[in-house]
Scaffold this active site. Structure first.
Site, short mmCIF file in Angstrom:
data_model
loop_
_atom_site.label_atom_id
_atom_site.label_comp_id
_atom_site.label_asym_id
_atom_site.label_seq_id
_atom_site.Cartn_x
_atom_site.Cartn_y
_atom_site.Cartn_z
N ASP A 78 41.94 39.80 42.23
CA ASP A 78 42.53 41.13 42.02
C ASP A 78 43.56 41.18 40.91
O ASP A 78 43.98 42.26 40.52
CB ASP A 78 43.18 41.62 43.33
CG ASP A 78 44.44 40.84 43.67
OD1 ASP A 78 45.49 41.46 43.88
OD2 ASP A 78 44.38 39.60 43.71
N SER A 79 44.00 40.02 40.39
CA SER A 79 45.11 40.00 39.44
C SER A 79 44.76 39.22 38.17
O SER A 79 43.69 38.62 38.08
CB SER A 79 46.35 39.39 40.10
OG SER A 79 46.78 40.18 41.19
N THR A 128 43.90 29.86 44.43
CA THR A 128 45.11 30.65 44.67
C THR A 128 46.26 30.25 43.75
O THR A 128 46.31 29.13 43.25
CB THR A 128 45.54 30.49 46.15
OG1 THR A 128 46.72 31.26 46.39
CG2 THR A 128 45.80 29.04 46.52
N ASP A 159 40.32 34.09 45.69
CA ASP A 159 41.75 34.32 45.61
C ASP A 159 42.24 34.67 47.02
O ASP A 159 41.46 35.13 47.86
CB ASP A 159 42.01 35.48 44.63
CG ASP A 159 43.44 35.96 44.67
OD1 ASP A 159 44.35 35.12 44.52
OD2 ASP A 159 43.66 37.17 44.88
N MET A 160 43.53 34.47 47.26
CA MET A 160 44.05 34.74 48.59
C MET A 160 44.78 36.09 48.67
O MET A 160 44.28 37.04 49.26
CB MET A 160 44.95 33.59 49.04
CG MET A 160 44.18 32.30 49.30
SD MET A 160 45.22 30.91 49.78
CE MET A 160 46.02 31.58 51.25
N ASN A 188 45.79 36.47 37.12
CA ASN A 188 45.54 35.03 37.28
C ASN A 188 44.12 34.75 37.75
O ASN A 188 43.71 33.58 37.83
CB ASN A 188 46.58 34.37 38.19
CG ASN A 188 46.59 34.88 39.61
OD1 ASN A 188 45.86 35.82 39.96
ND2 ASN A 188 47.41 34.29 40.46
#
Length: 249
Positions: free
Chosen positions: A197-198, A46, A12-13, A200
Site C-alpha cells: 500500500d505504500s 515488511t 506487506d503487513m 516502500n
C-alpha cells in the site's frame, strides 16, 4: 490440480495484511492457509523489524522466508537469518541531527531494538543500524528533510505512510529482499505476487509477476500496480488469493 502460475505471495503487513486494528482477520488467515496447503510460499515483506513481525508469522504458522526492515534483513525462516545490510553509524548520526534541526519526530531500528526521539542512545557508533525514519505532518518540513537526505547520497528513501520517510542503505528494498527469497526458494520473480500500500512496496510491486495495490494504497502505488483489490479493512488479501492465485483451482 494444475501447477500454479504464482508460487510466492509476498505480503506487506501494515495497511495490507493487517487491518487498521493491526489484526489479521479470520477470513484472511483462512485463505492464507488455503494458499499454503496448495503449495504457495507466503512471505511477510515488511518495514517492521523481525521482533515486531514475528508474532504475526507465528499466528499464521509461517515457516517460510521473511523480508524485514524494508529488505535490510532476509530470513531463511523465522529466527534463521540469511543476510543483513547495515547502515553506517555516521549516517544515523547525521539523520538524527537533521531530525533535531527540523524538530521532526524520528525513529531508528538497530538490530536489537527500536529507538526514537524521546528514547535515543548516546552509543550510536556502538550499535548495528538497519533503518532510520522521520515522521511529520508538515509537507514543507518533509520536503526539506528529503532534500537534505538526497544531498547525502547513498540512501534508499521510501515511506510507509504519506507523512513519513523511511531510509535504508542504498540499493536495499523489499524488491532486493524478495529477489533474495526467490533465490532461496529456486523460483523466478515472475512467479511472485507482491501486495502493498505504500512507497516502500513500490519497487517490489514493479519487479514481480503480479504487483497488487490495496484499495487503501497511496496513489503512486495504485498507478504502478497490475491490479487493485479491496482495502485492508475489506480483506483485499482474500481477493488476491481466491481470484488471482488460486483462480480456477
Amino acid at each position: 490440480m494444475s501447477e500454479l502460475k504464482y508460487k510466492l505471495l509476498a505480503l506487506d503487513m501494515d495497511g495490507t495484511l493487517l487491518n487498521d486494528n493491526h489484526e489479521i482477520t479470520q477470513e484472511t488467515a483462512k485463505w492464507i492457509q488455503i494458499a499454503i496447503r496448495r503449495g504457495v510460499h507466503v512471505c511477510l515483506s515488511t518495514g517492521r523489524a523481525v521482533f515486531h513481525a514475528m508474532p504475526y508469522a507465528v499466528q499464521l504458522g509461517l515457516e517460510t522466508p521473511m523480508v524485514t526492515v524494508n529488505g535490510s534483513e532476509v530470513w531463511k525462516a523465522p529466527h534463521d537469518l540469511h543476510m543483513r545490510h547495515l547502515m553506517d553509524p555516521a549516517l544515523i548520526r547525521k539523520m538524527q541531527e537533521i531530525g533535531e534541526k527540523y524538530n521532526s519526530w524520528y525513529w531508528a531500528y538497530s538490530v536489537e531494538e527500536l529507538f526514537n526521539r524521546d528514547r535515543w542512545t548516546d552509543n550510536i557508533e556502538g550499535l548495528e543500524w538497519l533503518k532510520f525514519g522521520f515522521n511529520t505532518e508538515v509537507d514543507e518540513v518533509r520536503h526539506q528533510i528529503m532534500m537534505e537526505l538526497q544531498q547525502m547520497g547513498g540512501l534508499q528513501m521510501t515511506n510507509s505512510s504519506p507523512v513519513n520517510i523511511e531510509i535504508n542503505p542504498g540499493g536495499v528494498s523489499k524488491a532486493s529482499g524478495v529477489a533474495e527469497v526467490c533465490k532461496l526458494l529456486g523460483i523466478e520473480m515472475s512467479e511472485v505476487v507482491a501486495v502493498g500500500d505504500s512507497l516502500n512496496d513500490l519497487a517490489v510491486i514493479e519487479a514481480v509477476g503480479l504487483g497488487v495495490a490495496m484499495g487503501n494504497a497511496q496513489e503512486q502505488v495504485k498507478e504502478a500496480a497490475d491490479l487493485i483489490v479491496a482495502s485492508n479493512n475489506e480483506d483485499g488479501i482474500v481477493e488476491v488469493i481466491r481470484d488471482h492465485i488460486l483462480k480456477g483451482e
